[in-house]
Scaffold this active site. Structure first.
Site, PDB file in Angstrom:
ATOM      1  N   TRP A  33       6.501  -1.796   0.297  1.00  0.00           N
ATOM      2  CA  TRP A  33       7.937  -1.945  -0.179  1.00  0.00           C
ATOM      3  C   TRP A  33       8.647  -2.904   0.984  1.00  0.00           C
ATOM      4  O   TRP A  33       9.225  -3.910   0.434  1.00  0.00           O
ATOM      5  CB  TRP A  33       8.752  -0.849  -0.735  1.00  0.00           C
TER       6      TRP A  33
ATOM      7  N   THR B 183       0.693   1.709  -2.932  1.00  0.00           N
ATOM      8  CA  THR B 183       1.919   1.106  -2.032  1.00  0.00           C
ATOM      9  C   THR B 183       2.768   2.310  -2.285  1.00  0.00           C
ATOM     10  O   THR B 183       2.813   3.358  -2.921  1.00  0.00           O
ATOM     11  CB  THR B 183       2.372  -0.180  -3.157  1.00  0.00           C
ATOM     12  N   CYS B 184       3.636   2.281  -1.154  1.00  0.00           N
ATOM     13  CA  CYS B 184       4.766   3.175  -0.875  1.00  0.00           C
ATOM     14  C   CYS B 184       6.130   2.461  -0.230  1.00  0.00           C
ATOM     15  O   CYS B 184       6.183   1.124  -0.541  1.00  0.00           O
ATOM     16  CB  CYS B 184       4.428   4.379  -0.132  1.00  0.00           C
ATOM     17  N   ARG B 185       6.857   2.902   0.650  1.00  0.00           N
ATOM     18  CA  ARG B 185       7.728   2.266   1.581  1.00  0.00           C
ATOM     19  C   ARG B 185       7.065   1.555   2.588  1.00  0.00           C
ATOM     20  O   ARG B 185       7.385   0.157   2.494  1.00  0.00           O
ATOM     21  CB  ARG B 185       8.800   3.101   1.795  1.00  0.00           C
TER      22      ARG B 185
END
Length: 166
Positions: free
Chosen positions: A155, A126-128
């Site tokens: 996110w 996951t990231c932004r």
């Protein structure tokens, strides 16, 4: 007339050559979508642990109930400070990921507070927004990890569904 037939024939061959990969990819995506839809609504361990390229919000939300799953957030630490984290995630910034996946197990655990994942461990990135998570998946594949997923919503989707700042 013969020249026109030759030109049309060459054009047809070029079109088929150009469209074949697109048609193949669309067919694969359609088959994956059909498989996802046929299992929709079935929340069980097998759904959470199923391998594939995409993890859903529901699967990520259930990660704390599955300690065998690794949720790796590849955002930079200052991003986590500004927005928060997804529960049960560990932060390995994207620029550090390749080396992190290659360190000895003792160093990984000391650095990240968790045992180093096995090559076949379920890992969700996951990231932004999902872009860096896709890059992380490529890095992990190159390091011979095999059970990888990307939380495409990352996110931004998590924060929206949880009522948190983005």
């Amino acid at each position: 007339m013969r020249l026109i037939n030759v030109i049309v024939g060459v054009a047809a061959i070029v079109c088929v050559a150009l469209l074949s990969p697109i048609i193949s990819a669309a067919t694969t995506a359609n088959n994956e979508l059909s498989a996802d839809l046929s299992s929709a609504g079935k929340r069980s361990e097998s759904t959470v642990l199923s391998s594939g390229a995409m993890a859903t919000y529901e699967q990520v939300k259930d990660v704390p109930n599955h300690p065998e799953i690794y949720l790796i957030d590849v955002r930079n630490p200052e991003e986590l400070t500004a927005t928060g984290t997804i529960p049960a995630s560990i932060n390995i910034p994207l620029p550090s990921l390749e080396s992190a996946l290659q360190v000895e197990p003792e160093e990984f655990e000391q650095t990240y507070g968790r045992a180093k994942p096995a090559k076949d461990a379920k890992i969700i990135f996951t990231c932004r927004s999902g872009r860096r998570a896709q890059e992380a998946e490529k890095i992990a594949k190159a390091a011979e990890f095999t059970n990888l997923s990307v939380y495409h919503g990352s996110w931004l989707e998590w924060a929206e569904k949880e009522g948190l700042p983005q």
